[in-house]
Structure formats: C-alpha cells, structure tokens
Scaffold this motif. Structure first.
Motif, PDB file in Angstrom:
ATOM      1  N   GLY A 112      10.712   6.026   4.886  1.00 18.83           N
ATOM      2  CA  GLY A 112      10.640   5.466   3.539  1.00 18.83           C
ATOM      3  C   GLY A 112       9.360   4.702   3.226  1.00 18.83           C
ATOM      4  N   PRO A 113       8.893   3.796   4.127  1.00 22.90           N
ATOM      5  CA  PRO A 113       7.655   3.070   3.850  1.00 22.90           C
ATOM      6  C   PRO A 113       6.453   3.962   3.589  1.00 22.90           C
ATOM      7  CG  PRO A 113       8.848   2.007   5.624  1.00 22.90           C
ATOM      8  CD  PRO A 113       9.580   3.278   5.329  1.00 22.90           C
ATOM      9  N   VAL A 114       6.446   5.165   4.154  1.00 28.05           N
ATOM     10  CA  VAL A 114       5.354   6.104   3.888  1.00 28.05           C
ATOM     11  C   VAL A 114       5.361   6.521   2.422  1.00 28.05           C
ATOM     12  CG1 VAL A 114       4.473   8.417   4.363  1.00 28.05           C
ATOM     13  CG2 VAL A 114       5.251   6.974   6.243  1.00 28.05           C
ATOM     14  N   PHE A 115       6.543   6.794   1.883  1.00 31.42           N
ATOM     15  CA  PHE A 115       6.653   7.165   0.470  1.00 31.42           C
ATOM     16  C   PHE A 115       6.257   5.993  -0.436  1.00 31.42           C
ATOM     17  CE2 PHE A 115       9.533  10.331   2.369  1.00 31.42           C
ATOM     18  CZ  PHE A 115       8.964  11.478   1.827  1.00 31.42           C
ATOM     19  N   ILE A 116       6.529   4.774   0.016  1.00 27.72           N
ATOM     20  CA  ILE A 116       6.098   3.589  -0.743  1.00 27.72           C
ATOM     21  C   ILE A 116       4.569   3.534  -0.782  1.00 27.72           C
ATOM     22  CG2 ILE A 116       6.085   1.068  -0.829  1.00 27.72           C
ATOM     23  CD1 ILE A 116       8.862   1.129   0.475  1.00 27.72           C
ATOM     24  N   ALA A 117       3.941   3.761   0.375  1.00 26.32           N
ATOM     25  CA  ALA A 117       2.469   3.741   0.445  1.00 26.32           C
ATOM     26  C   ALA A 117       1.863   4.820  -0.447  1.00 26.32           C
ATOM     27  CB  ALA A 117       2.022   3.925   1.896  1.00 26.32           C
ATOM     28  N   LEU A 124      -1.606   3.035  -8.331  1.00 25.23           N
ATOM     29  CA  LEU A 124      -2.775   2.171  -8.493  1.00 25.23           C
ATOM     30  C   LEU A 124      -4.079   2.968  -8.556  1.00 25.23           C
ATOM     31  CD1 LEU A 124      -1.742  -0.581  -5.925  1.00 25.23           C
ATOM     32  CD2 LEU A 124      -1.544  -0.701  -8.411  1.00 25.23           C
ATOM     33  N   ARG A 125      -3.932   4.336  -8.430  1.00 24.81           N
ATOM     34  CA  ARG A 125      -5.090   5.233  -8.457  1.00 24.81           C
ATOM     35  C   ARG A 125      -6.164   4.795  -7.464  1.00 24.81           C
ATOM     36  NH1 ARG A 125      -5.718   6.110 -15.046  1.00 24.81           N
ATOM     37  NH2 ARG A 125      -3.618   6.945 -15.355  1.00 24.81           N
ATOM     38  N   LYS A 126      -5.681   4.535  -6.262  1.00 24.43           N
ATOM     39  CA  LYS A 126      -6.566   4.051  -5.204  1.00 24.43           C
ATOM     40  C   LYS A 126      -6.293   4.849  -3.931  1.00 24.43           C
ATOM     41  CE  LYS A 126      -8.051  -0.263  -3.036  1.00 24.43           C
ATOM     42  NZ  LYS A 126      -7.774  -1.712  -2.927  1.00 24.43           N
ATOM     43  N   ILE A 300       2.870  -4.291  -7.394  1.00 25.90           N
ATOM     44  CA  ILE A 300       3.307  -3.118  -8.140  1.00 25.90           C
ATOM     45  C   ILE A 300       3.121  -3.382  -9.636  1.00 25.90           C
ATOM     46  CG2 ILE A 300       5.310  -1.702  -8.730  1.00 25.90           C
ATOM     47  CD1 ILE A 300       6.268  -2.047  -5.916  1.00 25.90           C
ATOM     48  N   PRO A 301       2.491  -2.487 -10.362  1.00 22.34           N
ATOM     49  CA  PRO A 301       2.227  -2.719 -11.782  1.00 22.34           C
ATOM     50  C   PRO A 301       3.482  -2.945 -12.588  1.00 22.34           C
ATOM     51  CG  PRO A 301       1.012  -0.807 -10.961  1.00 22.34           C
ATOM     52  CD  PRO A 301       1.972  -1.202  -9.895  1.00 22.34           C
TER      53      PRO A 301
END
Length: 303
Positions: A112-117, A124-126, A300-301
């Motif tokens: 799951g944390p990978v999908f968050i990253a 954030l277009r980064k 998170i925006p």
C-alpha cells in the motif's frame, strides 16, 4: 517527550500491529477450520466495533460524534471514506486471506505505501526521489518472488488471491489518504467509529449478520471475539494513542510488526509452508515500508 511516554508509545504501536497480524491468523483459522466466509466476518466486525467506538465517544462527551453530520461537505467525505477506505480495506484483506493465507494477504496489503508514493508523485507532479524509486522496485521484486518464486510462468497463489491482494494494497492507500482532511477537523474515534458503522451497515444489506455461517463451538466464539475486540476495537484505539505519543511516522514504521506477526503465526502455528523465496519476498516488502517511512512526509493537496 518523556522517556516513559515514548516507551509506552512504541510499545502501543508494536502491540497494536501484532494484534492485527494475529487477528488475520484467527480469520484464516475460521475460514479453513470452521467453514466461515469473509462477508459475515467483515459485517459483524465492523458493526460491533463501530458501535462500541461511537459509544465510547459519547461517554467521553465528544461533541464531534453528532456534529460531523451538520456539515454536508465532511459528511459526504465520511461516507466516501466509509466505503472506499474502511469497507474496501477490510473486505479485500479478509477475502485475500480466504483465497490464500494470513501471511500472504498481510504482506501483499503492505505494498500500500508504494501506491501512496505513486499517488503523491502524480498529484504533486513531482518525479519520485531515488529512495522512493528504490522502494517501489523492492516492492515489485518482493511481490514477484512471493507470487511466482522467481518463475514467471507459474503462480504460487491463485490469480483470485493475487488480484484481491493488490486491491487490498490500493485500498490501504485509499484508507490512509481519504480521511486526512476529516482528521484535521474531527477526532479519530469519531471518524473510525462512524466509518465502521456505515461500512458494516452497507455490508449487512448484502450479507445480513443474522445468517450465521460455519461451525460454532467455543473455539469459534473465542476466535470471533478476538478479531472483534482485540484485532479491531482495542488495536485501533491503542494505535491512535501511539500516534498521539510518538507521531504518525514512527507509529507507521512500527506497524511493520503486523506482516511479521501474521507470517510467524501462519508458519509456526497454522503450518503454512514458507520457502526461502517467500521469506525473501516478504523481507523486500517490509524493507519497502522502512524506506518509505524515512521519507519526509509530503503534504497532500487540499483540492
């Protein structure tokens, strides 16, 4: 922060994560030995835990219990989180256990944390940092080893288990991201309590909790009671307390105890066969979590 407070915070986070892992193993026991289904277990778990958590909030005099429904924006966000976060993460996890085992289901969910990253990088277009790219690569390698044992032409788990395992990882990411703005306005016990109750009510319309499945005896009763009380209510509550004491980053790091405890119990108590490549794949995924928790949290925006 005092030494006592820090120690209690670390202990609470590890204990909560271990309880989640143990509850997954108990769910496997109910599925394999007592002919239970995931639908009934998820429905009852959510309904009872949500009701008790909200009752605790009312007894503590938390005004947010009712106040959240006066704001249409946050009420709508709560309903979305209840189904796309709380319900999906609970159901996908248990149905993965049903089609595989607690160890495999827990390890797959912790991608799951990978999908968050990935979400944050796109949102954030980064471009991801090198450490994030390394973590994603390790997660993919770990998953590959876990489900194929290094042979691309074969699966060591069923396709159904793999699909639900990936869904549970995505659901974990949604569960983490969706309530962020809600938690800035309302207490965690209110958000978790209502989301559990709403999700449980939704499941009850599909699978009524009065349709008791499987074989009922004292072993069944204690397993169900453990999953509801210790694996849900108490574990969620003390993990929230740990976040207050040591912060979300450290608490999330210590949550690595969940896949570890689920794996150890599945192997040594339930006799699930884990080969060297299974351990190696699981270690890659746990290392992924450790790497991602070292990254400074991104905001998170709002929109």
């Amino acid at each position: 922060m005092g030494l006592n407070t820090k120690f209690l915070g670390f202990s609470a986070a590890i204990f909560a994560a271990a309880l989640w892992g143990v509850s997954g193993a108990f769910a496997q026991f109910l599925f394999n030995e007592k002919n239970f289904n995931a639908e009934w277990l998820v429905t009852v778990r959510l309904l009872i835990s949500g009701s008790i958590m909200l009752a605790l909030g009312i007894l503590k005099g938390d005004k947010d219990v009712w106040h959240i429904w006066k704001n249409k924006k946050y009420a709508a966000q709560l309903v979305v989180f209840s189904f796309l976060g709380m319900l999906l993460v609970q159901y996908s996890y248990f149905i993965t256990i049903f089609h595989s085992n607690a160890a495999t289901a827990t390890v797959l969910q912790y991608i799951g944390p990978v999908f968050i990253a990935i979400y944050l990088a796109l949102r954030l277009r980064k471009w991801p940092k090198p450490i994030e790219i390394l973590a994603i690569g390790l997660a993919m390698l770990g998953t590959f080893l876990l489900v194929t044992h290094g042979d691309i032409n074969s699966l060591t788990i069923t396709p159904t288990a793999l699909v639900w395992g990936i869904i549970s990882a995505i659901a974990l990411a949604a569960y983490t991201i969706l309530p962020i703005h809600l938690l800035k306005e309302y207490s965690p016990i209110v958000i978790i309590g209502w989301s559990m109750l709403i999700a449980g009510t939704g499941m009850a319309l599909v699978y009524p909790p009065t349709h008791f499945p499987g074989i009922w005896d004292m072993e069944t009763f204690w397993a169900v009671a453990f999953i509801i009380l210790f694996g849900t209510l108490i574990s969620f509550y003390i993990f929230l307390d740990a976040i207050n004491n040591i912060g979300p980053q450290r608490a999330s790091l210590l949550a690595c105890a969940e896949p570890l405890s689920a794996t150890l119990i599945a192997v040594f108590y339930f006799g699930v066969h884990f080969e060297f490549l299974d351990w190696l794949g699981s270690s890659c995924i746990i290392l992924t979590i450790l790497l991602l928790t070292k990254i400074k949290k991104k905001e998170i925006p709002e929109n």
